[in-house]
Design an enzyme around this catalytic site. Structure first.
Site: not given
Ligand code: GDP
Ligand code: MN
Length: 386
Positions: A109, A197
């Site tokens: 991530y 993101e």
């Protein structure tokens, strides 16, 4: 402003962030024509909506053949996708993205946001990327690391040592992740993004890092500097009434209750919603008509409030500072005559000429309930709901 995944990948590609090859389609036919461009044993079909959590909700499908991919396109286009981010009514899928699949060794991530306390950009990295990142953040916070960026030194302040201290990563892996982060940083600054993101950022079986998913939000106040990004705006993904309201300079946000609110000033609007809740009812919306409301804007505001079928009563709470209460009262009457308001209407005016405003309302012959205090006004409208 929020954009679709395929648009975010187009932006990132320009900044040399590795993304899979793919194309967007709005019809089965279009997908059929373009699917030959992709040369891969695995194809991924992804619903394009402005919400995450698609994977768990059936909005991301891996296909082993073009036929299977076509079938997924057929199934997905037009469907209502309900994810934990869309709300219970879901969002209709109007576009799908079809891209080359990758064999994934591990999901990471990586995101960049502005840290509101430090007023600087900061990266968040996790070795446990993928569809359960929210649980990781909640239950295993040590699996996440924050890397602050100093504005004056820019990306040079990215402390990749933090990555080697916190995760079992080789120097080669760290180098590759840092490289991706650097390109993301450049995209973030150049586009005035407020968030980028990548979840998941994957390591492929050949050891490369690639952004399998991408989400970008932009700072609305800087959009005028980026006409090419404004082009990405998709009104279908926004709440219809909110778009309509913005055309009249009204700040409207739809909510789930049944008391419509018309207020001037964001603070007063919040206080009005609070007091409605205090008396046991739920506001149907937040609506700030702004400082210069006139007959037209008040009419539009009523129309927008009434377009919500849940609204069973309206509370108008206006403080006449720059705006005089008698003008507001006349505006309310004009508006009420023009559009039939069939639900109870409580109006509380305070400020310049409020007595005159109240008198105008009471003498109008219309079914308008007046109030002097906010407390009284809230109790009156809540009572009407019973
Ligand atoms: P989200 O659920 O809306 O965040 O959608 P994502 O784009 O993140 O997709 C959900 C999941 O699908 C990812 O976490 C991956 O596990 C999986 N996925 C997406 N693309 C690929 C791919 O090319 N190959 C493989 N093996 N999995 C993929
Ligand atoms: Mn994702």
């Amino acid at each position: 402003m929020n954009i679709h995944e395929y648009q975010a990948k187009e932006v990132l590609h320009k900044f040399n962030v590795p993304v899979p090859r793919g194309f967007v389609a709005t019809s089965v036919k279009e997908a059929e024509i373009k699917i030959g461009q992709l040369k891969s044993d695995v194809l991924v079909v992804k619903a394009q909506i402005h919400a995450g959590g698609r994977g768990k909700a059936g909005g991301v499908k891996l296909a082993k053949s073009t036929e299977e991919a076509q079938q997924f396109v057929k199934d997905m286009l037009g469907m209502i996708l309900v994810t934990h981010q869309t709300g219970p009514n879901g969002q209709q899928v109007r576009r799908v993205y079809i891209e080359e699949g990758f064999s994934v060794k591990k999901e990471y991530y990586l995101s960049i946001v502005i840290d509101p306390k430090l007023s600087n950009p900061t990266f968040i990295f996790s070795s446990e990327g993928g569809m359960n990142i929210e649980e990781v953040a909640k239950n295993s916070p040590t699996k996440l690391v924050k890397l602050d960026i100093n504005y004056s030194t820019g990306f040079a302040s990215f402390d990749s040592k933090k990555l080697s201290n916190s995760f079992y990563l080789s120097p080669k892996q760290i180098e590759k992740i840092t490289d991706v982060a650097k390109n993301i940083y450049n995209a973030f600054i150049a586009t005035d993004a407020s968030q980028i993101e990548i979840n998941p950022l994957v390591e492929t079986s050949s050891g490369d890092f690639i952004a399998l998913d991408a989400k970008i939000n932009f700072d609305d106040n800087a959009l005028y500097r980026h006409p090419e990004i404004m082009e990405f705006r998709d009104y279908d993904e926004e709440v219809k009434e909110e778009v309509e309201a913005s055309k009249y300079g009204l700040n409207y946000i739809k909510m789930d209750g049944n008391i419509g609110c018309m207020v001037n000033g964001a603070g007063l609007a919040m206080a009005t919603m609070d007091i409605i809740k205090y008396y046991g009812a739920e506001p149907a919306n937040f609506l700030d008509v702004g400082g210069g409301a006139n007959k037209e804007t008040i009419t539009e505001a009523f129309k927008i409030i009434l377009s919500d079928g849940n609204v069973k009563g309206i509370l108008v709470n206006i403080f006449g500072g720059i705006m005089r209460c008698d003008i507001v009262a006349s505006g309310i009457i004009e508006a009420a005559k023009g559009i039939s308001i069939k639900v109870p209407l409580v109006v509380r005016l305070l400020g310049t000429n409020f007595e005159k405003g109240k008198r105008i309302l009471e003498e109008s012959g219309l079914n308008i309930i007046t109030a002097d205090e906010l407390d009284e006004a809230a109790q009156k409208i809540v009572k009407e709901m019973e």
